[in-house]
Enzyme design. Structure first.
Site, PDB file in Angstrom:
ATOM      1  CG  LEU A   1      -6.445   7.416  -0.709  1.00 22.78           C
ATOM      2  CD1 LEU A   1      -7.106   8.280   0.357  1.00 22.78           C
ATOM      3  CD2 LEU A   1      -6.107   8.252  -1.936  1.00 22.78           C
ATOM      4  CG  ASP A   2       0.641   6.641  -1.542  1.00 27.20           C
ATOM      5  OD1 ASP A   2       0.615   5.503  -2.034  1.00 27.20           O
ATOM      6  OD2 ASP A   2       0.992   7.659  -2.177  1.00 27.20           O
ATOM      7  NE  ARG A   3       2.103   4.388   8.257  1.00 32.19           N
ATOM      8  CZ  ARG A   3       2.702   5.414   8.848  1.00 32.19           C
ATOM      9  NH1 ARG A   3       3.282   6.368   8.114  1.00 32.19           N
ATOM     10  NH2 ARG A   3       2.739   5.491  10.160  1.00 32.19           N
TER      11      ARG A   3
ATOM     12  NE  ARG B   1       4.016  10.712  -2.502  1.00 32.01           N
ATOM     13  CZ  ARG B   1       4.375   9.628  -1.808  1.00 32.01           C
ATOM     14  NH1 ARG B   1       3.640   8.530  -1.844  1.00 32.01           N
ATOM     15  NH2 ARG B   1       5.487   9.655  -1.093  1.00 32.01           N
TER      16      ARG B   1
END
Length: 296
Positions: free
Chosen positions: A134-136, A233
């Site tokens: 997952l992204d930060r 996104r």
């Protein structure tokens, strides 16, 4: 805690060679099969097995999955929110603002450092094999395999679209109903962090259902059919409804200090038993507050 597969051979597999049983019944790659056999990690009736050995009904075949692999990730005393665990998998709920794996910019304090510490404290000789990332700033479920065998099995499930991945997100503007976004994604240049919907890109499929909406914001349940980088996104931004707080594909928000995206639920069949597994990660407080702002 020893991690192994133990199988009693049935008549169905009488006269099958060990190497073929590993490859075709346990669905191991040729590379993993060679590694296990050459390293002495496979035993037949308590003795080291060779690939050419022939199985007989009633034989006991054991595959020791802890192959002593090492990894240059330091254990760090960081809490881990364990949502699910079995012999093969650890699924955790990642908090916001935490990088999944060490990088040059974030050499420590990552989820991987925390998980290594968890394995150490629970007496599990595992390294961090990430099945998903997952992204930060994205919260929610991250799956870690405890062995090369488990990592390979989950990768095959992902390739076969056998893992249902659900997200909760809040986007800008009003959306209604449900639908599918089937648009290819790629990077405009090799050094670009940002992805775009582009002709000739990789096929990406996102299913969505609106749970709550107002003129200002909408809360969506997302199911990913493919898993491209930044897919949710990119797709939602392309529709003109970027995720609230997404500074890369939309804009910063006064309501939340990150993109409002949460990896909410996973559904798949257990690697060993085939039993249906469903796990959920509670929606974090910052997103709960955001969803409460949406008019009913």
């Amino acid at each position: 805690m020893e991690n192994k597969l133990k199988v009693e051979i049935t008549g169905e597999h009488d006269d099958k060679r060990v190497i073929n049983y590993l490859k075709f019944e346990l669905k191991m790659s040729s590379r993993l099969t060679r590694k296990l056999l050459s390293g002495g990690f496979v035993t037949l009736n308590g003795h080291p097995a060779r690939g050419k050995d022939v199985l007989k009904q009633g034989d006991i075949l054991e595959v020791h999955l802890d192959t002593g692999d090492t990894q240059n990730i330091e254990p760090e005393d960081i809490p881990v929110d364990v949502v699910y665990e079995d012999q093969d998998l650890l699924i955790v709920n990642k908090p916001p603002f935490m990088v999944v794996h060490p990088t040059k910019s974030y050499p420590s304090g990552t989820l991987a450092n925390a998980v290594m510490n968890y394995f150490k404290n629970t007496g599990q000789n595992c390294i961090v094999r990430l099945v998903s990332r997952l992204d930060r700033d994205t919260t929610g479920l991250v799956t870690i395999a405890k062995s090369q065998f488990a990592h390979q099995a989950m990768a095959k499930k992902m390739e076969g679209n056998e893992i249902d991945k659900y997200y909760i997100t809040v986007v800008e503007g009003r959306m209604e109903g449900e639908g599918t976004i089937d648009l290819p994604i790629d990077r405009p240049s090799m050094d670009s962090i940002k992805r775009m919907v582009m002709e000739g890109g990789q096929r990406a499929i996102t299913h969505y259902k609106v749970l709550k909406s107002s003129d200002e914001m909408s809360c969506l349940l997302i199911r990913l059919e493919t898993g491209k980088t930044h897919q949710i996104r990119v797709h939602l931004s392309h529709l003109g409804h970027p995720i609230v707080g997404d500074s890369l594909y939309g804009r910063e928000s006064s309501y939340i200090s990150r993109q409002a995206l949460h990896a909410y639920k996973l559904r798949f069949n257990c690697i060993r038993s085939g039993e249906k597994i469903e796990v959920e990660a509670e929606i974090p407080d910052d997103m709960k507050r955001l969803i409460e702002l949406i008019e009913k």
